[in-house]
Design a protein around this motif. Structure first.
Motif, PDB file in Angstrom:
ATOM      1  N   LEU A   1      13.433  57.961  53.944  1.00 22.19           N
ATOM      2  CA  LEU A   1      14.758  57.977  54.711  1.00 22.19           C
ATOM      3  C   LEU A   1      15.491  58.731  54.534  1.00 22.19           C
ATOM      4  O   LEU A   1      15.888  59.309  55.975  1.00 22.19           O
ATOM      5  CB  LEU A   1      15.239  57.243  53.261  1.00 22.19           C
ATOM      6  N   TYR A   2      15.463  59.896  54.124  1.00 22.11           N
ATOM      7  CA  TYR A   2      15.979  61.417  54.051  1.00 22.11           C
ATOM      8  C   TYR A   2      15.738  61.499  55.491  1.00 22.11           C
ATOM      9  O   TYR A   2      16.362  62.531  56.388  1.00 22.11           O
ATOM     10  CB  TYR A   2      15.745  61.685  53.087  1.00 22.11           C
ATOM     11  N   ALA A   3      14.710  62.174  55.343  1.00 26.50           N
ATOM     12  CA  ALA A   3      13.573  62.306  56.610  1.00 26.50           C
ATOM     13  C   ALA A   3      14.212  61.829  58.498  1.00 26.50           C
ATOM     14  O   ALA A   3      14.710  62.636  59.035  1.00 26.50           O
ATOM     15  CB  ALA A   3      12.565  62.566  57.115  1.00 26.50           C
ATOM     16  N   VAL A   4      13.983  60.878  58.258  1.00 26.36           N
ATOM     17  CA  VAL A   4      14.523  59.530  59.498  1.00 26.36           C
ATOM     18  C   VAL A   4      16.067  59.887  59.776  1.00 26.36           C
ATOM     19  O   VAL A   4      16.112  60.349  60.797  1.00 26.36           O
ATOM     20  CB  VAL A   4      13.736  58.170  58.892  1.00 26.36           C
ATOM     21  N   LEU A   5      17.244  59.245  58.587  1.00 29.21           N
ATOM     22  CA  LEU A   5      17.852  59.674  58.863  1.00 29.21           C
ATOM     23  C   LEU A   5      18.513  61.196  59.380  1.00 29.21           C
ATOM     24  O   LEU A   5      19.605  61.522  60.418  1.00 29.21           O
ATOM     25  CB  LEU A   5      19.176  59.713  57.689  1.00 29.21           C
ATOM     26  N   LYS A   6      18.209  62.125  59.226  1.00 30.37           N
ATOM     27  CA  LYS A   6      18.467  64.077  59.229  1.00 30.37           C
ATOM     28  C   LYS A   6      17.551  63.956  60.233  1.00 30.37           C
ATOM     29  O   LYS A   6      18.426  64.413  61.037  1.00 30.37           O
ATOM     30  CB  LYS A   6      17.264  64.647  57.610  1.00 30.37           C
ATOM     31  N   ARG A   7      16.319  63.831  60.634  1.00 32.10           N
ATOM     32  CA  ARG A   7      16.362  62.779  62.308  1.00 32.10           C
ATOM     33  C   ARG A   7      17.044  63.030  62.944  1.00 32.10           C
ATOM     34  O   ARG A   7      17.656  63.097  64.098  1.00 32.10           O
ATOM     35  CB  ARG A   7      14.940  62.978  62.644  1.00 32.10           C
ATOM     36  N   ASP A   8      16.974  61.518  62.800  1.00 36.09           N
ATOM     37  CA  ASP A   8      18.327  60.565  64.023  1.00 36.09           C
ATOM     38  C   ASP A   8      19.848  61.645  63.969  1.00 36.09           C
ATOM     39  O   ASP A   8      20.174  61.500  64.446  1.00 36.09           O
ATOM     40  CB  ASP A   8      18.770  59.266  63.106  1.00 36.09           C
ATOM     41  N   ILE A   9      20.409  61.996  62.989  1.00 32.49           N
ATOM     42  CA  ILE A   9      21.516  62.627  62.681  1.00 32.49           C
ATOM     43  C   ILE A   9      21.612  64.653  63.728  1.00 32.49           C
ATOM     44  O   ILE A   9      22.380  63.757  64.717  1.00 32.49           O
ATOM     45  CB  ILE A   9      21.911  63.023  61.399  1.00 32.49           C
TER      46      ILE A   9
END
Length: 73
Positions: free
Chosen positions: A64-72
């Motif tokens: 989730l961290y990786a996905v959210l970081k990429r989205d931001i």
């Protein structure tokens, strides 16, 4: 009747608040917090509990961290 604040949340309570934990992680990322700092938060530990108990339904907090970081970004 709810338990004392020291009682760990039930899986049902964790599931009910899943979106809040994800939102909290997104806010922490937007604030520029490091992964180490985020790993020490309540939202991380609750997301981790969900993943451990129901891995087929909930992704790991690392994912989730990786996905959210990429989205931001």
């Amino acid at each position: 009747m709810t338990g004392s604040p020291a009682d760990p949340p039930t899986i049902g309570e964790l599931e009910a608040k899943y979106s809040l934990y994800c939102k909290a992680m997104r806010l922490l990322l937007k604030e520029g917090r490091s992964m180490e700092a985020i790993r020490r938060t309540v939202c991380w530990s609750r997301l981790e509990q969900l993943h451990i108990c129901l891995p087929g339904r909930y992704k790991s907090p690392d994912y989730l961290y990786a996905v959210l970081k990429r989205d931001i970004s």
